[in-house]
Design an enzyme around this catalytic site. Sequence first.
Site, PDB file in Angstrom:
ATOM      1  N   LYS A 108     -56.096 -83.720   4.536  1.00 37.06           N
ATOM      2  CA  LYS A 108     -56.682 -84.909   4.991  1.00 37.06           C
ATOM      3  C   LYS A 108     -55.803 -86.211   4.911  1.00 37.06           C
ATOM      4  O   LYS A 108     -56.308 -86.633   3.681  1.00 37.06           O
ATOM      5  CB  LYS A 108     -57.741 -84.414   5.339  1.00 37.06           C
ATOM      6  CG  LYS A 108     -58.860 -85.421   6.062  1.00 37.06           C
ATOM      7  CD  LYS A 108     -58.766 -85.271   7.776  1.00 37.06           C
ATOM      8  CE  LYS A 108     -59.137 -86.375   8.798  1.00 37.06           C
ATOM      9  NZ  LYS A 108     -58.525 -85.676   9.990  1.00 37.06           N
ATOM     10  N   LYS A 118     -49.559 -97.480  -8.605  1.00 38.66           N
ATOM     11  CA  LYS A 118     -50.152 -98.975  -9.012  1.00 38.66           C
ATOM     12  C   LYS A 118     -49.436 -99.309  -9.354  1.00 38.66           C
ATOM     13  O   LYS A 118     -48.163 -99.315  -9.938  1.00 38.66           O
ATOM     14  CB  LYS A 118     -50.651 -97.848  -9.485  1.00 38.66           C
ATOM     15  CG  LYS A 118     -51.869 -97.006 -10.015  1.00 38.66           C
ATOM     16  CD  LYS A 118     -52.325 -96.061 -11.080  1.00 38.66           C
ATOM     17  CE  LYS A 118     -52.852 -94.777 -10.328  1.00 38.66           C
ATOM     18  NZ  LYS A 118     -53.337 -93.543 -11.278  1.00 38.66           N
ATOM     19  N   ASN A 154     -54.896 -85.980 -14.528  1.00 41.65           N
ATOM     20  CA  ASN A 154     -53.999 -86.276 -14.568  1.00 41.65           C
ATOM     21  C   ASN A 154     -53.544 -85.818 -16.444  1.00 41.65           C
ATOM     22  O   ASN A 154     -55.032 -86.468 -17.131  1.00 41.65           O
ATOM     23  CB  ASN A 154     -53.647 -87.476 -14.371  1.00 41.65           C
ATOM     24  CG  ASN A 154     -52.871 -87.917 -13.319  1.00 41.65           C
ATOM     25  OD1 ASN A 154     -51.997 -86.958 -12.708  1.00 41.65           O
ATOM     26  ND2 ASN A 154     -53.214 -89.228 -12.964  1.00 41.65           N
ATOM     27  N   ARG A 191     -52.815 -86.457 -19.519  1.00 42.00           N
ATOM     28  CA  ARG A 191     -52.261 -87.109 -20.163  1.00 42.00           C
ATOM     29  C   ARG A 191     -52.817 -88.741 -20.500  1.00 42.00           C
ATOM     30  O   ARG A 191     -53.582 -89.263 -19.673  1.00 42.00           O
ATOM     31  CB  ARG A 191     -50.656 -87.798 -19.472  1.00 42.00           C
ATOM     32  CG  ARG A 191     -51.168 -88.128 -18.384  1.00 42.00           C
ATOM     33  CD  ARG A 191     -49.235 -88.563 -17.918  1.00 42.00           C
ATOM     34  NE  ARG A 191     -49.448 -87.980 -16.105  1.00 42.00           N
ATOM     35  CZ  ARG A 191     -49.691 -89.676 -15.640  1.00 42.00           C
ATOM     36  NH1 ARG A 191     -49.936 -90.836 -16.031  1.00 42.00           N
ATOM     37  NH2 ARG A 191     -50.138 -89.122 -14.688  1.00 42.00           N
ATOM     38  N   VAL A 243     -50.489 -94.884 -17.922  1.00 39.62           N
ATOM     39  CA  VAL A 243     -50.137 -96.402 -18.182  1.00 39.62           C
ATOM     40  C   VAL A 243     -51.454 -97.238 -18.407  1.00 39.62           C
ATOM     41  O   VAL A 243     -51.178 -97.988 -19.192  1.00 39.62           O
ATOM     42  CB  VAL A 243     -49.669 -96.231 -16.807  1.00 39.62           C
ATOM     43  CG1 VAL A 243     -49.086 -97.995 -16.791  1.00 39.62           C
ATOM     44  CG2 VAL A 243     -47.746 -95.704 -16.471  1.00 39.62           C
TER      45      VAL A 243
END
Length: 453
Positions: A201, A237, A290, A292, A295
Amino acid sequence: MFSRILIANRGEIALRIIRACRDMGIDAVAVYSTADRDAAYLDLAHDAICIGDAPAASSYLNPAAIMSAAEITDVEAIHPGYGFLAENPTFAQMCRESKIEFIGPSTESMRSLGNKVEARRIAQKAKVPLVPGSKGVVESEDDATATAAKIGYPVMIKASAGGGGRGIRPVHNKAALRTSFRNARAEAEAAFKDGTLYIEKLIERPRHVEVQLLGDRKGNMVHLWERDCSLQRRNQKLVEESPSPHISARTRRKLCTAAVRLAKTAGYYSAGTCEFLVDEKENFYFMEMNARIQVEHPVTELVTGMDLVQWQIRIAAGETIKLRQDSITQNGSAIECRINAECPDNDFRPSPGKIEEFIPPGGPGVRIDTHAYAGYTVSPYYDSMIAKLLVHRPKRSEAITAMKRALDEFKISPIKTTIPIHQKIFAHTDFVNGNVDTGFIERTFTSSARAGA
Ligand code: ADP
Ligand code: ADP
Ligand code: MG
């Protein structure tokens, strides 16, 4: 503790990891492609090994070249940074089979969380709310039509292997579904060599709020609070901050505990991030995890005072986390701007080339993570991010003031950067009032918005 670590990455994150190694008294081995041979940060490493030509497939994405550099230099562990091989379970496995520790989670949890359809199953098992969507993979256009009708438009077609904002397609009605499905599949196949898709959605006017986690191999898991990454362009981002200006203390607590529950269910260890979408009523939905370092990890480092890269290394070396959750506090307000070599006036087209002038800002509360300097040439081969500019102040309003000053001080020329768009964002009352969502930048600053379209 390890005595020597190889860094399988480049640019600002390679430098960030070199710094952690130096702070810990560990020898850092850097690797580089021929395009990066003149990068100044290579001099800060104990050793630097050329691993191939400029295209990432020949160097930073080439496991054989990286493994032979690791063997020649006799390292005990490899830090993958973000991007490139960071979320590649085959590479992690290869390291571990060669008796070299991969600084990250277990191969199994990387494999399951790296697949977003599988990650949704784990979220369900952990009783964490997730974006309503298809039960599993959506195989065909017919399947997609039926699923979208059931979920109700608008929907989001997403790549199961997706990352970096790619392979995502909003679809507002049935007429557009089949074409979008085909395009998403082609994009996912090109970017991830995997055209597997699923449907969610589309959450309207959402905020992106993510929770930083840290777990060890004994099952200890803590959260380091949240980051708000709602300022995005094309699902990528641009600005990140902590605390999120968009959620109440109650929602914050619920989000953080849900993230810990999910990561524990996945048997996760190392640093990781659980990403959520939050709607206008503060309902939150799990989106992906994520596996890892991210950033935007320095935002969390500033508010918690903890060094996330050092923690990743310590956990990989077998250390247990003895921190109590209530000893981890969120102090003040931190904000990060991603400074990319892109031209905001020209549809954010990459703007590689030689930097002649580079004058970084400074003063109270400013942190800059960058591998760039005057005389550095930004390569067209890799990600366009050249610096992360961060500020940390007691209050959000003060952080905004400090960021405006820092952006004004920052001089980079003649290449074009995202500094001017950041200046516009920080001058905008909706941002200052914490009144934005993931569509804010596109609605407010893109050429179609300016043309009134
Ligand atoms: P973060 O959530 O850490 O901010 P980004 O989405 O900005 O991460 O990605 C960081 C870097 O990693 C970018 O260069 C992005 O293109 C790359 N990346 C992230 N996920 C993937 C993936 N699954 N495959 C390839 N590259 C990826
Ligand atoms: P990636 O792996 O590329 O980071 P994500 O699943 O994290 O992909 O999604 C990236 C961004 O796309 C989110 O931060 C959000 O802005 C947008 N997005 C993803 N899914 C949805 C959704 N169901 N509804 C609205 N926006 C979404
Ligand atoms: Mg994401």
